[in-house]
Design an enzyme around this catalytic site. Structure first.
Site, PDB file in Angstrom:
ATOM      1  CG  HIS A 112      15.191   0.484  -5.065  1.00 18.47           C
ATOM      2  ND1 HIS A 112      15.833   1.172  -6.077  1.00 18.47           N
ATOM      3  CD2 HIS A 112      13.869   0.515  -5.388  1.00 18.47           C
ATOM      4  CE1 HIS A 112      14.947   1.593  -6.964  1.00 18.47           C
ATOM      5  NE2 HIS A 112      13.744   1.214  -6.560  1.00 18.47           N
ATOM      6  CG  HIS A 241       4.668   3.533  -9.243  1.00 18.68           C
ATOM      7  ND1 HIS A 241       4.888   2.784 -10.378  1.00 18.68           N
ATOM      8  CD2 HIS A 241       5.883   3.679  -8.656  1.00 18.68           C
ATOM      9  CE1 HIS A 241       6.176   2.498 -10.467  1.00 18.68           C
ATOM     10  NE2 HIS A 241       6.793   3.025  -9.431  1.00 18.68           N
ATOM     11  CB  THR A 242      -1.016   5.488  -5.169  1.00 22.95           C
ATOM     12  OG1 THR A 242      -2.029   6.470  -4.995  1.00 22.95           O
ATOM     13  CG2 THR A 242      -0.588   4.983  -3.806  1.00 22.95           C
ATOM     14  CB  THR A 274      -1.988   9.771  -7.816  1.00 22.98           C
ATOM     15  OG1 THR A 274      -1.076   9.962  -6.728  1.00 22.98           O
ATOM     16  CG2 THR A 274      -1.989   8.302  -8.221  1.00 22.98           C
ATOM     17  CG  ASP A 281      -5.879   6.903  -3.000  1.00 22.90           C
ATOM     18  OD1 ASP A 281      -5.062   6.720  -3.939  1.00 22.90           O
ATOM     19  OD2 ASP A 281      -6.430   8.004  -2.802  1.00 22.90           O
TER      20      ASP A 281
END
Length: 426
Positions: A112, A241-242, A274, A281
């Site tokens: 950000h 976002h994992t 996840t 990953d």
């Protein structure tokens, strides 16, 4: 009393060692320099950096050896950050990750700060980007930055300990280290980013992406193309976002908690993308593609990666090929971390010979084999006492076999065994 700026500059830029301490900060954007006539010109006590001063300057604090009165002055600085302090700070960040499990929020902090960059604006710092502006309340109040005050509270003690690292560098160092320590790729980073010095230099609100715009694919392109990133980089970066969760009280998205987030070593709650939401990953791409679990989050901008034809090419590839994802992600993350930055020195600072990274957690994947290096080490130790696979020890053949098996089992347990401990986050 007057002190020669050139002399102070020579002292700082020479090999003379100077102790470091944090400067006193103020809400004012203009520095106040106090001079004391009782201070000895030969009693240089500390050097400190402050958000009050540009990173082209140091604040010199001179302490009287008897009465403790101090003198502050501005003197030229050699670089935006100190390489030795960067290396030490990275090790401290690993400890922070190990104890606070704060990988997602540190990744988000770096993103950000850099993600406000506008390639159509040439002037620094108006162009935005990785310049440390996110430390100011004016930018922390932007809706997209909800919750990042928690990240700043984690980082500030490190800034106090390492005053010769800019905020901009510290944010990006923490972000890249969090990716690496969660099992992700090594990021080819460079440092030396110069900080903005006042909240008036923060970018306007609205430069960061929304999670649920009317046309998700178009919105992603509008935002990321403005930064100079392409479709491949958009999809690769989305793969981060994992890690982490969305919290409805911050972003307005996600469930208050799920079966994957209701417990953990850190603050519970939120909805993750996840199952193992602190392991880096390619699960993010697999889970979005399969949509197999209502407890896993899929935002409109996530779904767009498998709906838009161009995005889908990369998303499908990353779902099948983790090595390709890691390669493209590392390159995209490094590029993002440099957006809009002004480097001092201009070529940047590369950290070398950093100690072997700490792996923050391991998830069970079944039986694990010993590494080739470990096998070589075992063989060398066995041969050192007279044995070998071709020539066992003469004392007792079967006993030697039993001992060798026992050593292998023990080492496998210690170095490659399963560990079902989970991460938590913010």
């Amino acid at each position: 009393m007057s002190v020669s700026l050139s002399a102070a500059s020579h002292l700082l830029c020479s090999s003379t060692r100077v102790s470091l301490s944090p400067a006193v900060t103020s809400s004012s954007s203009s520095p106040v320099v106090a001079l004391s006539s009782s201070t000895s010109p030969h009693s240089l006590g500390s050097v400190a950096s402050s958000s009050l001063f540009p990173h082209s300057s140091f604040v010199l604090q001179k302490k009287h050896p008897i009465n403790g009165t101090s003198t502050r002055m501005i003197s030229p600085k050699c670089a935006a950050s100190d390489a030795a302090q960067l290396i030490s700070a990275k090790e401290d960040i690993k400890v922070l990750l190990r104890t606070k499990f704060c990988h997602p929020i540190l990744v988000r902090l770096g993103w950000h700060d850099a993600g406000t960059y506008n390639k159509n604006i040439e002037e620094w710092p108006l162009r935005g980007g990785a310049n440390g502006s996110l430390r100011f309340e004016a930018e922390l109040k932007h809706a997209a930055n909800a919750g990042l005050l928690n990240a700043l509270k984690l980082i500030q003690p490190l800034k106090d300990k390492y005053p010769n690292i800019s905020y901009a560098d510290l944010f990006q160092l923490a972000s890249a280290t969090a990716i690496e320590e969660a099992g992700g790729p090594d990021i080819p980073m460079k440092y030396g980013r110069v900080d903005v010095v006042a909240p008036e230099q923060c970018p306007e609100e609205g430069r960061l992406p929304d999670a649920g715009p009317p046309s998700p694919a178009d919105h992603l392109r509008d935002v990321f193309y403005r930064m100079g990133l392409d479709d491949k980089e958009i999809v690769a970066l989305s793969g981060a976002h994992t890690l982490g969760r969305a919290r409805p009280d911050r972003s307005g998205w996600g469930k208050p908690e799920t079966k994957y987030t209701k417990t953990g070593p850190g603050e519970a709650g939120g909805q993750s993308w996840t199952v193992k939401w602190l392991k880096f990953d390619n699960s993010y791409f697999k889970d979005i593609k399969e949509k197999r679990d209502d407890d896993l989050l899929v935002l409109p901008t996530d779904a767009a990666l498998f709906e838009d034809p161009s995005f889908k090419n990369y998303a499908e590839k990353y779902a099948e090929d983790v090595a390709a994802f890691f390669k493209d992600y590392a390159e995209a993350h490094a590029k993002l971390s440099n957006l809009g930055a002004k480097f001092d020195p201009p070529e940047g600072i590369v950290i070398e010979n950093v100690p072997e990274k700490f792996v923050a957690a391991k998830y069970s994947t079944g039986k694990k084999e010993l590494s080739d290096s470990m096998k070589k080490k075992i063989r060398a130790e066995y041969e050192a006492i007279g044995g070998s696979p071709d020539k066992p020890l003469p004392t007792n053949y079967f006993l030697n076999i039993i001992i060798a098996i026992g050593v292998l089992v023990l080492l496998s347990t210690l170095f490659g065994g399963n560990n079902n401990s989970d991460f938590s986050g913010f």
